[in-house]
Scaffold this motif. Structure first.
Motif, PDB file in Angstrom:
ATOM      1  N   ARG A   1     -86.244 -68.719  17.764  1.00 52.06           N
ATOM      2  CA  ARG A   1     -87.598 -68.320  17.378  1.00 52.06           C
ATOM      3  C   ARG A   1     -88.132 -67.215  18.295  1.00 52.06           C
ATOM      4  O   ARG A   1     -88.833 -66.308  17.841  1.00 52.06           O
ATOM      5  N   VAL A   2     -87.779 -67.260  19.576  1.00 52.01           N
ATOM      6  CA  VAL A   2     -88.217 -66.204  20.497  1.00 52.01           C
ATOM      7  C   VAL A   2     -87.539 -64.878  20.145  1.00 52.01           C
ATOM      8  O   VAL A   2     -88.146 -63.813  20.271  1.00 52.01           O
ATOM      9  N   SER A   3     -86.274 -64.933  19.710  1.00 56.76           N
ATOM     10  CA  SER A   3     -85.608 -63.695  19.286  1.00 56.76           C
ATOM     11  C   SER A   3     -86.325 -63.097  18.086  1.00 56.76           C
ATOM     12  O   SER A   3     -86.478 -61.873  17.981  1.00 56.76           O
ATOM     13  N   ASN A   4     -86.809 -63.975  17.179  1.00 59.56           N
ATOM     14  CA  ASN A   4     -87.612 -63.485  16.055  1.00 59.56           C
ATOM     15  C   ASN A   4     -88.934 -62.914  16.541  1.00 59.56           C
ATOM     16  O   ASN A   4     -89.440 -61.926  16.007  1.00 59.56           O
ATOM     17  N   ALA A   5     -89.500 -63.553  17.577  1.00 58.61           N
ATOM     18  CA  ALA A   5     -90.752 -63.059  18.145  1.00 58.61           C
ATOM     19  C   ALA A   5     -90.545 -61.659  18.716  1.00 58.61           C
ATOM     20  O   ALA A   5     -91.372 -60.755  18.509  1.00 58.61           O
ATOM     21  N   TYR A   6     -89.438 -61.476  19.427  1.00 55.01           N
ATOM     22  CA  TYR A   6     -89.149 -60.155  20.004  1.00 55.01           C
ATOM     23  C   TYR A   6     -88.991 -59.113  18.898  1.00 55.01           C
ATOM     24  O   TYR A   6     -89.542 -58.009  18.984  1.00 55.01           O
TER      25      TYR A   6
ATOM     26  N   PHE B   1     -86.345 -32.123   6.563  1.00 49.17           N
ATOM     27  CA  PHE B   1     -87.154 -32.994   7.430  1.00 49.17           C
ATOM     28  C   PHE B   1     -86.832 -34.471   7.192  1.00 49.17           C
ATOM     29  O   PHE B   1     -86.667 -35.254   8.136  1.00 49.17           O
ATOM     30  N   PHE B   2     -86.740 -34.864   5.901  1.00 46.94           N
ATOM     31  CA  PHE B   2     -86.489 -36.276   5.587  1.00 46.94           C
ATOM     32  C   PHE B   2     -85.058 -36.697   5.918  1.00 46.94           C
ATOM     33  O   PHE B   2     -84.812 -37.845   6.279  1.00 46.94           O
ATOM     34  N   THR B   3     -84.098 -35.757   5.807  1.00 45.82           N
ATOM     35  CA  THR B   3     -82.714 -36.069   6.197  1.00 45.82           C
ATOM     36  C   THR B   3     -82.624 -36.321   7.700  1.00 45.82           C
ATOM     37  O   THR B   3     -82.000 -37.291   8.156  1.00 45.82           O
ATOM     38  N   LEU B   4     -83.273 -35.417   8.459  1.00 44.25           N
ATOM     39  CA  LEU B   4     -83.282 -35.585   9.914  1.00 44.25           C
ATOM     40  C   LEU B   4     -83.989 -36.881  10.305  1.00 44.25           C
ATOM     41  O   LEU B   4     -83.559 -37.592  11.222  1.00 44.25           O
ATOM     42  N   LYS B   5     -85.071 -37.194   9.563  1.00 44.31           N
ATOM     43  CA  LYS B   5     -85.777 -38.456   9.809  1.00 44.31           C
ATOM     44  C   LYS B   5     -84.846 -39.652   9.574  1.00 44.31           C
ATOM     45  O   LYS B   5     -84.828 -40.618  10.347  1.00 44.31           O
ATOM     46  N   GLY B   6     -84.060 -39.597   8.485  1.00 46.02           N
ATOM     47  CA  GLY B   6     -83.134 -40.703   8.180  1.00 46.02           C
ATOM     48  C   GLY B   6     -82.102 -40.903   9.264  1.00 46.02           C
ATOM     49  O   GLY B   6     -81.778 -42.037   9.629  1.00 46.02           O
ATOM     50  N   ILE B   7     -81.577 -39.785   9.827  1.00 42.76           N
ATOM     51  CA  ILE B   7     -80.576 -39.875  10.894  1.00 42.76           C
ATOM     52  C   ILE B   7     -81.181 -40.539  12.130  1.00 42.76           C
ATOM     53  O   ILE B   7     -80.590 -41.439  12.739  1.00 42.76           O
ATOM     54  N   ILE B   8     -82.379 -40.088  12.490  1.00 43.54           N
ATOM     55  CA  ILE B   8     -83.032 -40.648  13.673  1.00 43.54           C
ATOM     56  C   ILE B   8     -83.461 -42.092  13.429  1.00 43.54           C
ATOM     57  O   ILE B   8     -83.407 -42.925  14.334  1.00 43.54           O
ATOM     58  N   TYR B   9     -83.865 -42.404  12.174  1.00 41.90           N
ATOM     59  CA  TYR B   9     -84.249 -43.775  11.837  1.00 41.90           C
ATOM     60  C   TYR B   9     -83.053 -44.723  11.989  1.00 41.90           C
ATOM     61  O   TYR B   9     -83.177 -45.829  12.512  1.00 41.90           O
ATOM     62  N   TYR B  10     -81.873 -44.236  11.563  1.00 46.49           N
ATOM     63  CA  TYR B  10     -80.649 -45.034  11.738  1.00 46.49           C
ATOM     64  C   TYR B  10     -80.372 -45.273  13.225  1.00 46.49           C
ATOM     65  O   TYR B  10     -80.041 -46.391  13.640  1.00 46.49           O
ATOM     66  N   ALA B  11     -80.520 -44.214  14.029  1.00 43.66           N
ATOM     67  CA  ALA B  11     -80.301 -44.349  15.475  1.00 43.66           C
ATOM     68  C   ALA B  11     -81.291 -45.343  16.078  1.00 43.66           C
ATOM     69  O   ALA B  11     -80.939 -46.140  16.956  1.00 43.66           O
ATOM     70  N   SER B  12     -82.538 -45.308  15.577  1.00 43.77           N
ATOM     71  CA  SER B  12     -83.569 -46.233  16.067  1.00 43.77           C
ATOM     72  C   SER B  12     -83.222 -47.680  15.723  1.00 43.77           C
ATOM     73  O   SER B  12     -83.327 -48.576  16.575  1.00 43.77           O
ATOM     74  N   LEU B  13     -82.783 -47.918  14.475  1.00 48.03           N
ATOM     75  CA  LEU B  13     -82.416 -49.279  14.057  1.00 48.03           C
ATOM     76  C   LEU B  13     -81.220 -49.791  14.867  1.00 48.03           C
ATOM     77  O   LEU B  13     -81.193 -50.955  15.298  1.00 48.03           O
ATOM     78  N   LYS B  14     -80.237 -48.922  15.064  1.00 47.03           N
ATOM     79  CA  LYS B  14     -79.053 -49.306  15.833  1.00 47.03           C
ATOM     80  C   LYS B  14     -79.434 -49.646  17.266  1.00 47.03           C
ATOM     81  O   LYS B  14     -78.957 -50.637  17.837  1.00 47.03           O
ATOM     82  N   PHE B  15     -80.312 -48.854  17.849  1.00 45.31           N
ATOM     83  CA  PHE B  15     -80.790 -49.098  19.210  1.00 45.31           C
ATOM     84  C   PHE B  15     -81.523 -50.439  19.284  1.00 45.31           C
ATOM     85  O   PHE B  15     -81.322 -51.225  20.215  1.00 45.31           O
ATOM     86  N   ASN B  16     -82.379 -50.713  18.270  1.00 46.84           N
ATOM     87  CA  ASN B  16     -83.136 -51.976  18.249  1.00 46.84           C
ATOM     88  C   ASN B  16     -82.222 -53.184  18.149  1.00 46.84           C
ATOM     89  O   ASN B  16     -82.476 -54.225  18.781  1.00 46.84           O
ATOM     90  N   VAL B  17     -81.151 -53.064  17.342  1.00 42.58           N
ATOM     91  CA  VAL B  17     -80.196 -54.171  17.203  1.00 42.58           C
ATOM     92  C   VAL B  17     -79.534 -54.480  18.554  1.00 42.58           C
ATOM     93  O   VAL B  17     -79.430 -55.643  18.965  1.00 42.58           O
TER      94      VAL B  17
ATOM     95  N   ILE C   1     -80.649 -53.734  21.575  1.00 44.46           N
ATOM     96  CA  ILE C   1     -81.637 -54.256  22.511  1.00 44.46           C
ATOM     97  C   ILE C   1     -81.947 -55.718  22.214  1.00 44.46           C
ATOM     98  O   ILE C   1     -82.043 -56.559  23.120  1.00 44.46           O
ATOM     99  N   LEU C   2     -82.091 -56.058  20.908  1.00 42.46           N
ATOM    100  CA  LEU C   2     -82.402 -57.440  20.517  1.00 42.46           C
ATOM    101  C   LEU C   2     -81.287 -58.384  20.947  1.00 42.46           C
ATOM    102  O   LEU C   2     -81.547 -59.444  21.529  1.00 42.46           O
ATOM    103  N   GLN C   3     -80.034 -58.009  20.659  1.00 43.27           N
ATOM    104  CA  GLN C   3     -78.918 -58.891  21.004  1.00 43.27           C
ATOM    105  C   GLN C   3     -78.766 -59.015  22.518  1.00 43.27           C
ATOM    106  O   GLN C   3     -78.444 -60.090  23.030  1.00 43.27           O
ATOM    107  N   PHE C   4     -79.016 -57.929  23.250  1.00 41.90           N
ATOM    108  CA  PHE C   4     -78.977 -57.991  24.714  1.00 41.90           C
ATOM    109  C   PHE C   4     -80.077 -58.922  25.224  1.00 41.90           C
ATOM    110  O   PHE C   4     -79.851 -59.720  26.139  1.00 41.90           O
ATOM    111  N   PHE C   5     -81.251 -58.835  24.618  1.00 42.67           N
ATOM    112  CA  PHE C   5     -82.386 -59.681  25.010  1.00 42.67           C
ATOM    113  C   PHE C   5     -82.069 -61.158  24.785  1.00 42.67           C
ATOM    114  O   PHE C   5     -82.267 -61.991  25.676  1.00 42.67           O
ATOM    115  N   VAL C   6     -81.543 -61.486  23.596  1.00 39.87           N
ATOM    116  CA  VAL C   6     -81.232 -62.880  23.261  1.00 39.87           C
ATOM    117  C   VAL C   6     -80.123 -63.412  24.166  1.00 39.87           C
ATOM    118  O   VAL C   6     -80.213 -64.516  24.711  1.00 39.87           O
ATOM    119  N   SER C   7     -79.069 -62.611  24.335  1.00 41.04           N
ATOM    120  CA  SER C   7     -77.950 -63.029  25.179  1.00 41.04           C
ATOM    121  C   SER C   7     -78.408 -63.238  26.617  1.00 41.04           C
ATOM    122  O   SER C   7     -78.046 -64.241  27.257  1.00 41.04           O
TER     123      SER C   7
END
Length: 571
Positions: free
Chosen positions: A126-131, A66-82, A84-90
């Motif tokens: 600062r807005v990118s940090n807000a996001y 369960f925790f291994t699968l959680k780690g894989i999905i957590y990595y995918a979530s962090l990568k997705f957030n990065v 999205i954030l860079q697309f938002f700022v750009s």
């Protein structure tokens, strides 16, 4: 993001649930029972329905899975957030750039330059940090809700008591959140003031240094720095209070709830223990949520400022006509034109004139007579309050202004020099193709720059420094002339282009300008009348009106005022 957050919380919860059978087996039970697990018993029942016997090994294996699968999905979530954030700022930076490109010059001249720079640089960061902090707070709030759902499934009474206690404690934090938001708005305002002061400090450094006023102005800058520091300190102290008080208050709530559960409600210790595991996860998520939300509030003033700035840019955008002009062919006509920055400010009054292609036209008059305003209007930087301007019989309101202005060259008293190479300054970053290099060399020849550049070790690749600090006044002007000639223009505007030069350099630059007379439509604003002797027509202006016109000799005869100006300059 929401789906991934829910999935991460569920996998984490399922992994933690495996502690219950482990606790039962640690007590010496040979068989794992779903009793005492509340509604979470379905996990054990589901595993056993697959024909898998739960023992220490299988329980640990499931927990690890369960925790291994959680780690894989957590990595995918962090990568997705990065991403999205860079697309938002750009996207935000590109949007602001596009909006500012269409910003009305008439609005720009009365704008706070410090606020514009702060909005497009510091505030965007600062807005990118807000996001990021807002996304983190939403993600952690979802995690808290998932964990609390697990707690309710194990022991709903315990979960209900903890939720009520946590909600009451949050009332205390809401006051701190409000103060943080107020300080953020104040910080945004002071950051804009700081940017404005420092821009003027750098731009006027030579004058401040030469006049001994640099230390006095530095005190003003230091005062603004202290105001920004004060705001940041207040936000930091509020954040420290929230961070320091959050855990003791919430742990206090948990201790009270455990006491009530055991002493008065007869709760089982095993279910309380697993509930505490879930609650600890929820507590960690809640603490991160509060920290992220407070960080979001600390930069929320920037978010409000960016939204307001975007709206101002949209409201002040220039209206573009659809009729494009690819070459200036015949004439410019101003018909009964009035202009003022507001209704009480009548800079130009009922002004009419006609300028033919490839003629050299000069505008003279005292300071404040309206010369620069008129030329800015003819160049499309300003729009008339009344009347109309026509370019080849196309009125401004129908004209695609960008297509018109791409046919204009502009040379001012303070030449525009970019901190880049000579080649890039002249060509405005054109590719180094054979055709562009040939046009570049022709422009250098016409501007009498070729000999100077050949003496430089790196020739055209020589860096000119900030605002052309490595060049003389005459060399800067020649760079400006070469740039406009390279651009393939039809109209050349000279706004007191030689007034800051010594007499010898002025004569050399004037010779360069006279050589292109007849090839371009040249509009000259001049205080030194020696530079307009060869103009085809001179317009004498006073208080926003044309009070005399003709060539140089004609105007000397017909205008006493112009004649006095000529005599004062001993021409």
């Amino acid at each position: 993001m929401l789906f991934l957050s829910i999935l991460i919380g569920m996998l984490d919860g399922l992994g933690l649930t495996m502690f219950l059978p482990l606790l039962q087996m640690a007590d010496g039970s040979s068989q794992v029972s779903s009793e005492g697990m509340g509604s979470m018993g379905f996990v054990v029942e589901g595993i056993e329905s697959l024909g898998i016997v739960l023992n220490i090994r299988t329980a640990l294996l499931f927990m690890f899975g369960f925790f291994t699968l959680k780690g894989i999905i957590y990595y995918a979530s962090l990568k997705f957030n990065v991403r999205i954030l860079q697309f938002f700022v750009s996207s935000m930076r590109i949007k602001l750039t596009d909006l500012f490109t269409r910003y009305s010059f008439q609005q720009f001249v009365s704008s706070d330059v410090g606020r514009i720079q702060n909005s497009m640089t510091g505030e965007v960061a600062r807005v990118s940090n807000a996001y990021k902090n807002f996304a983190d707070s939403v993600q952690n709030l979802i995690m808290v809700m998932v964990y609390l759902s697990f707690v309710f499934l194990v022991d709903w009474k315990f979960a209900l008591l903890v939720s009520v206690g946590g909600g009451l404690s949050n009332l205390f934090f809401s006051r701190l959140f409000k103060k943080t938001k107020e300080q953020s708005a104040e910080l945004t305002k002071n950051n804009s003031k700081f940017q404005g002061v420092i821009i003027q400090y750098i731009a006027n450094f030579k004058y401040l240094k030469a006049t001994g006023f640099v230390r006095t102005y530095a005190h003003r800058l230091k005062d603004q720095i202290r105001e920004v520091e004060k705001n940041n300190t207040q936000i930091g102290i509020l954040h420290s209070k929230i961070t320091a008080l959050r855990e003791p208050i919430l742990i206090g709530v948990v201790c009270i709830v455990i006491l009530i559960q055991v002493e008065f409600l007869g709760g089982q210790l095993a279910s309380i223990m697993i509930s505490l595991l879930f609650f600890y996860r929820a507590l960690s998520g809640l603490m991160i949520f509060q920290a992220s939300y407070n960080n979001y509030l600390s930069v929320s003033g920037s978010l409000d400022n960016i939204v307001k700035f975007e709206n101002e840019l949209k409201e002040s955008a220039e209206l573009e006509g659809k009729r494009e002009i690819h070459q200036f062919k015949n004439h410019i006509v101003a018909d009964k034109v009035d202009f003022g920055y507001d209704q009480a400010d009548g800079i130009l009054k009922g002004l009419s004139l006609k300028i033919h292609k490839n003629k050299t036209i000069a505008f003279v008059g005292e300071s404040g007579s309206g010369k620069t305003t008129l030329v800015n209007l003819l160049g499309g930087l300003l729009r008339p309050s009344n009347g109309e301007v026509y370019i080849d019989d196309i009125p401004f309101k129908e004209l695609n202004m960008h297509s018109y202005q791409s046919r204009i060259g502009y040379i001012t008293q303070e030449p525009v020099v970019f901190n880049d190479t000579i080649y890039n300054n002249v060509t405005l970053w054109a590719e180094t193709t054979e055709e562009n290099i040939q046009r570049y060399e022709e422009a250098l020849n016409q501007a009498s720059l070729i000999e100077f550049i050949n003496t430089l070790p790196k020739e055209g690749e020589t860096l000119l420094g900030n605002n052309g600090i490595n060049l003389s006044g005459g060399q800067k002007q020649r760079i400006s002339i070469a740039r406009e000639l390279f651009k393939d223009i039809d109209i050349l505007i000279l706004d007191e282009a030689t007034s800051a030069l010594d007499s010898e350099t002025e004569m050399e630059i004037q010779t360069n300008i006279d050589q292109i007379k007849g090839d371009y439509t040249i509009l000259i604003i001049a205080h030194r009348l020696s530079t307009i002797k060869n103009a085809d027509k001179v317009y004498m202006m006073d208080k926003g009106k044309i009070v005399g016109q003709g060539n140089f000799k004609e105007l000397v005869k017909s205008s006493d005022r112009f004649k006095r100006m000529v005599e004062l300059q001993e021409l």
